[in-house]
Design a protein around this motif. Structure first.
Motif, PDB file in Angstrom:
ATOM      1  N   SER A 263     -93.606  36.372  43.443  1.00  0.00           N
ATOM      2  CA  SER A 263     -92.882  35.520  44.426  1.00  0.00           C
ATOM      3  C   SER A 263     -93.463  35.873  46.035  1.00  0.00           C
ATOM      4  N   SER A 264     -94.047  36.956  46.058  1.00  0.00           N
ATOM      5  CA  SER A 264     -94.655  36.843  47.372  1.00  0.00           C
ATOM      6  C   SER A 264     -96.150  36.051  47.356  1.00  0.00           C
TER       7      SER A 264
ATOM      8  N   ARG B  43     -94.659  32.594  48.158  1.00  0.00           N
ATOM      9  CA  ARG B  43     -94.193  32.505  49.503  1.00  0.00           C
ATOM     10  C   ARG B  43     -95.189  32.434  50.681  1.00  0.00           C
TER      11      ARG B  43
ATOM     12  N   TRP C  23     -99.256  39.641  54.375  1.00  0.00           N
ATOM     13  CA  TRP C  23     -97.989  39.250  54.278  1.00  0.00           C
ATOM     14  C   TRP C  23     -97.060  40.164  54.471  1.00  0.00           C
ATOM     15  N   GLU C  24     -96.066  39.750  55.346  1.00  0.00           N
ATOM     16  CA  GLU C  24     -94.842  40.613  55.859  1.00  0.00           C
ATOM     17  C   GLU C  24     -93.636  40.132  55.319  1.00  0.00           C
ATOM     18  N   GLU C  25     -93.372  41.059  54.238  1.00  0.00           N
ATOM     19  CA  GLU C  25     -92.084  40.745  53.456  1.00  0.00           C
ATOM     20  C   GLU C  25     -90.772  40.486  54.270  1.00  0.00           C
TER      21      GLU C  25
ATOM     22  N   LEU D  95    -100.252  41.525  48.587  1.00  0.00           N
ATOM     23  CA  LEU D  95     -99.398  40.697  47.606  1.00  0.00           C
ATOM     24  C   LEU D  95     -99.072  41.220  46.186  1.00  0.00           C
TER      25      LEU D  95
ATOM     26  N   GLN E 227     -91.331  37.316  56.233  1.00  0.00           N
ATOM     27  CA  GLN E 227     -91.677  36.208  55.576  1.00  0.00           C
ATOM     28  C   GLN E 227     -92.877  35.254  56.211  1.00  0.00           C
TER      29      GLN E 227
ATOM     30  N   SER F 215     -96.245  40.750  44.307  1.00  0.00           N
ATOM     31  CA  SER F 215     -95.269  40.369  43.580  1.00  0.00           C
ATOM     32  C   SER F 215     -95.626  38.780  43.215  1.00  0.00           C
TER      33      SER F 215
END
Length: 577
Positions: free
Chosen positions: A162-163, A166, A194-196, A158, A199, A160
């Protein structure tokens, strides 16, 4: 690094930073602490163990105070934590929180406050993109009424805030879905990534239990022993911290919106403090920094330390506007004193006859010269207002959006635009509902806003707009409210709303949103993750993704349950009424 013939050495600066951070986080310091070996075998750790602090961390029992964003209803939260020294070749301060957070937005704001704190202290630059600040999160849920948390799942990668937000909300939804399907046994102790792009979180590796680490005291490092003089010297060196600064700004009479902006960046806070120390009006200084100066920095990609305007010059500029020496309009164009000289030279060159008379002794012409400048106005002296647009329809969703705006967003100096877009399908819903007056036909509080299927508006009727406007005027009498009606045959409601919000210069767009429980759990992405131009995507989601200003989708969850809010950054954020 475990090289042959080499022994580890404690980095004294890290101990100092740990004490400083522990004090700033309201912790109880351990005057005696020790290091331990944590055994595990990963490719990134060739020596097979990590030097850490297991049972006696350097600081415990602390907490961090966080102010949540105003657009999500604000509020104050406190989170318990501890600080320990942890190293795998690189010195590391590890901050471990208690399970006090309930949503992704809370965790993201907690992490942002930690970043703010270490920057204020000078402990780290806190840049996530450089790895100076890293975050792993643990998520576990429990059915209502159960005191024990379920199986804990860790999420890594992670980078960020925002990440963080979410990823947590997705993982909560993933686990809740498994519970609802009777598959709680499929929630296992593991590490997920976490895969941006997609999502979502995916399995990385199974997680070891505590006993697998085989902790034992580190034989190659002595204990860390602090003394009172050392701790007192660090305590006396602490600066004013973000929480203290926010409370001081509040006591000055600034709104929470002002406070959060000014205290967010230590350099902005220093500039603001220096400006008011020079005698500038507090509110005017805040308005200038948050308005024109912030916009200039954003456009020019500069920090406040890189702009040409000094705090002393801003204070002088504000005093000139407040004293009607120059207008607010002229003030916005000034970047250095030479600009004022240019204005004066221009007036003198355009009035040579009057200049000659003035030099001949007619000093009363001084007023004439001043009058050649644009009229002095006090526009910079008015409170910094925002323009908020609420999409007005005769529906429960629209009523909920307006109620949220009145109770949690709008201030009396703001301007509200109620926009209704009339499309060919606007009046085809057989269950049209709208705001209803209570029995005494008077709105007394924002809570009097309600939705009902009784007395539905007739096709083409617009009574609901007047009722919405009346509700606003009663809830906030000083609020400026405008009603805007637009008719379109194209049926492209979202495009009309986007163009109208841009034309009105809207700062915040609020729209009621209708979504099913399954959509809330599984996520909003459709058509391969693209909202742009895809069919079947509701108006609210399209606006959230494509609006130039911040757009909030509001779902009212019953009279007492609260709201479920969605923006481009924050998804499925619960706000209690």
């Amino acid at each position: 690094m475990g090289l042959p013939g080499a022994l580890p050495v404690v980095n004294s600066k890290v101990v100092e930073f740990a004490v400083k951070l522990g004090l700033a986080l309201n912790c109880k310091l351990s005057f005696y602490s020790k290091f331990d070996r944590k055994q595990y075998f990963y490719p990134d750790l060739p020596k097979g163990y990590q030097i850490s602090q297991f049972d006696i961390p350097i600081a415990t029992g602390g907490y961090l105070d966080v102010d949540l964003p105003v657009e999500f209803g604000g509020g104050h939260r406190s989170y318990a934590l501890q600080v320990d020294l942890n190293r795998a070749g690189v010195p590391l301060l590890e901050i471990v929180s208690e399970p006090d957070m309930r949503t992704g937005i809370e965790a993201a704001e907690y992490a942002a406050e930690l970043q703010r704190l270490v920057r204020y202290l000078g402990v780290s630059n806190g840049n996530m993109q450089e790895g100076s600040l890293r975050c792993d999160v643990n998520v576990s849920i429990r059915p209502v009424g159960q005191s024990k948390f379920g199986t804990k799942v860790e999420i890594k990668n992670l980078n960020s805030f925002s990440s963080i937000n979410r990823a947590i909300d997705f993982e909560i939804a993933r686990q809740a879905l498994l519970y609802s399907q009777g598959k709680a046994d499929q929630i296992v102790q593991e590490t997920r990534l976490w895969e941006e792009g997609s999502q979502k979180t995916v399995t990385m590796r199974k997680k070891e239990g505590l006993a697998d680490y085989r902790y034992f005291p580190e034989p190659d490092l002595p204990e860390v022993i602090l003394n009172k003089e050392y701790v007192d010297s660090i305590q006396s060196s602490l600066p004013e911290l973000p929480e203290m600064k926010r409370r001081r700004y509040e006591e000055m009479g600034l709104s929470m919106q002002d406070v959060l902006f000014l205290a967010n960046d230590i350099n902005v806070a220093r500039f603001f403090d220096a400006t008011i120390e020079k005698g500038a009006d507090v509110k005017l200084a805040a308005n200038w920094i948050m308005g024109d100066i912030a916009a200039y920095m954003k456009n020019e990609k500069l920090t406040i330390n890189e702009i040409k305007l000094s705090a002393a010059e801003l204070a002088e500029l504000i005093a000139s506007i407040k004293g009607a020496t120059i207008s607010g309009k002229i003030g916005k164009e000034i970047v250095d004193p030479s600009e004022i000289e240019k204005m004066v030279d221009k007036v003198l060159s355009e009035n040579p006859k009057q200049l000659e008379q003035y030099r001949g002794g007619k000093t009363k012409l001084q007023g004439f010269f001043a009058g050649q400048l644009p009229p002095a106005d006090m526009e910079a002296g008015t409170p910094q207002s925002r323009k908020v647009m609420v999409i007005a329809d005769p529906t429960r969703e629209s009523a909920g959006a307006l109620q949220y705006a009145l109770s949690h967003v709008l201030l009396e100096e703001d301007e509200l635009v109620l926009l209704h877009v009339d499309t060919p399908n606007s009046w085809k819903n057989p269950f049209i509902t709208f705001l209803r007056k209570p029995s005494n036909s008077q709105y007394t509080t924002p809570a009097s806003l309600s939705s009902s299927s009784e007395g539905a508006a007739a096709p083409g009727g617009e009574d609901f707009l007047e009722e919405m406007k009346q509700a606003c005027e009663v809830a906030k009498p000083k609020l400026r409210v405008h009603v805007e009606k637009v008719h379109t045959e194209s049926g492209n409601k979202a495009a009309i709303i986007l163009s109208q919000s841009t034309a009105h210069g809207v700062d915040l767009l609020i729209i009621g949103q209708r979504r099913s429980l399954s959509n809330a759990i599984l996520g909003y992405r459709r058509a391969g993750g693209s909202l742009r131009g895809s069919k079947g995507v509701d108006t609210a989601e399209y606006l959230i993704q494509n609006s130039k200003c911040n757009c909030v989708g509001v779902q009212r969850k019953g009279q007492n349950a609260g709201y479920l809010l969605n923006t481009k950054t924050y998804r499925n954020f619960w706000l209690l009424a």
